[in-house]
Design a protein around this motif. Structure first.
Motif, mmCIF file in Angstrom:
data_model
loop_
_atom_site.group_PDB
_atom_site.id
_atom_site.type_symbol
_atom_site.label_atom_id
_atom_site.label_comp_id
_atom_site.label_asym_id
_atom_site.label_seq_id
_atom_site.Cartn_x
_atom_site.Cartn_y
_atom_site.Cartn_z
ATOM 1 N N GLN A 1 46.335 18.185 62.737
ATOM 2 C CA GLN A 1 45.765 18.786 62.880
ATOM 3 C C GLN A 1 43.958 18.285 62.940
ATOM 4 O O GLN A 1 42.981 19.187 63.895
ATOM 5 C CB GLN A 1 45.312 19.950 61.961
ATOM 6 C CG GLN A 1 47.320 21.365 62.792
ATOM 7 C CD GLN A 1 48.434 20.341 62.130
ATOM 8 O OE1 GLN A 1 48.505 20.101 61.032
ATOM 9 N NE2 GLN A 1 49.083 19.788 63.228
ATOM 10 N N ASP B 1 42.979 16.690 66.363
ATOM 11 C CA ASP B 1 43.125 17.290 67.862
ATOM 12 C C ASP B 1 41.430 17.915 67.685
ATOM 13 O O ASP B 1 40.320 18.165 67.308
ATOM 14 C CB ASP B 1 43.496 18.847 67.714
ATOM 15 C CG ASP B 1 44.251 19.695 68.628
ATOM 16 O OD1 ASP B 1 42.769 19.906 69.266
ATOM 17 O OD2 ASP B 1 44.804 19.478 69.484
ATOM 18 N N LEU C 1 40.537 21.807 67.986
ATOM 19 C CA LEU C 1 40.244 22.326 66.720
ATOM 20 C C LEU C 1 39.521 21.673 65.664
ATOM 21 O O LEU C 1 38.471 22.635 65.686
ATOM 22 C CB LEU C 1 41.187 21.803 66.091
ATOM 23 C CG LEU C 1 42.467 22.673 66.255
ATOM 24 C CD1 LEU C 1 44.145 22.305 65.194
ATOM 25 C CD2 LEU C 1 43.022 24.054 65.711
ATOM 26 N N ASN D 1 49.213 23.187 67.400
ATOM 27 C CA ASN D 1 47.538 23.159 67.744
ATOM 28 C C ASN D 1 47.082 24.742 68.067
ATOM 29 O O ASN D 1 46.278 24.887 68.055
ATOM 30 C CB ASN D 1 47.010 22.002 68.230
ATOM 31 C CG ASN D 1 47.259 20.921 66.552
ATOM 32 O OD1 ASN D 1 48.021 21.266 65.122
ATOM 33 N ND2 ASN D 1 47.163 19.867 66.900
#
Length: 279
Positions: A42, A45, A48, A261
């Motif tokens: 995460q 990413d 994100l 995600n």
């Protein structure tokens, strides 16, 4: 970036922070005998990181956090630790709990309600613990690991923890990931690993009082936390959305990182849009 906050009882809580500083926050709470490193996929990413401030704590007794003698059976302590981390956000945050992290979120709800929460996402999570509590029902991999995984004798604990880490995924995970999970487990003192299980907690009232959006996500092949624990939470939280991932085990954020995600982007993004509309 690594930093720390002061949690309940003066315990220093290690915190990992990345992403856009002024953006809405997503706070990640890891599981038993793991750390903030669980959320590597995460934090890596780009979308994100662009849209959110990503914050992940190390639970007390884990990772870079202090290892106090007590507080592991006290919902006020867990709630205080999470409240201190939420303070970094500066605004209501979406909080994501994996495995034991779901119980920490439930402790927060018990003490503070939904103060400073924009939304709740439970991923392969328990929300209760102890005999007869459906929100804490575990699967065969966890049952097989206990009580040996709590032992101070490495000859007893090591095989149990190794088998548990291997059993977290529905399909064999890459060797480096399996070793990272095991290595992290071994950094958590046996006294802490044991203390987290010495609890008897019913969370039905705390879950029923949730008044912010919630999403329960659970792999159908989870052998650590039984899927019925996710079903229980989804049934108790008013209006909760549920998502079951076929063929995925106890590591949805790693086994199905892209889908995880994408789901988190949508859920957290909707909360951010809602917060802006309310201003």
């Amino acid at each position: 970036m690594r930093t720390e906050v002061v949690g309940a009882g003066g315990v220093r809580i290690g915190v990992r922070v990345e992403g856009t500083e002024t953006a809405p926050a997503v706070v990640f709470v890891h599981g038993w005998a793991q750390s903030a490193r669980a959320w590597d996929a995460q934090f890596a990413d780009p979308e994100l990181r662009r849209r959110f401030r990503l914050v992940a704590l190390d639970l007390r007794g884990h990772g870079a956090s202090d290892v106090p003698r007590g507080g592991y059976d006290d919902p006020v302590a867990w709630a205080g630790d999470l409240a201190a981390v939420l303070g970094i956000a500066g605004q209501p945050a979406v909080v994501v709990g994996w495995s034991y992290g779901g119980l920490v979120i439930a402790d927060y709800l018990r003490v503070h309600g939904t103060r400073d929460l924009a939304g709740i996402m439970l991923a392969g999570a328990i929300t209760e613990i102890g005999k007869g509590h459906p929100g804490g029902r575990v699967g065969p991999a966890m049952r097989a690991a206990l009580p040996d995984a709590l032992s101070e004798d490495p000859a007893v604990a090591l095989p149990a923890l190794s088998a548990l880490c291997t059993g977290m995924a529905s399909d064999p995970v890459p060797g480096p990931l399996a070793q990272a999970l095991l290595g992290t487990s071994l950094t958590v003192p046996p006294s802490v690993r044991s203390a987290l299980f010495r609890r008897d907690v019913d969370s039905s009232d705390a879950l029923a009082a949730v008044d912010v959006p919630a999403l329960v996500l659970h792999g159908t092949e989870d052998a650590v936390v039984d899927v019925s624990a996710g079903e229980y939470a989804a049934g108790k939280i008013p209006g909760a959305e549920s998502r079951w991932l076929p063929g995925v085990g106890h590591l949805p954020f790693a086994e199905a990182a892209r889908e995880f995600n994408t789901t988190l982007l949508r859920f957290a993004g909707e909360r951010a849009i809602g917060a802006r509309a309310e201003r």
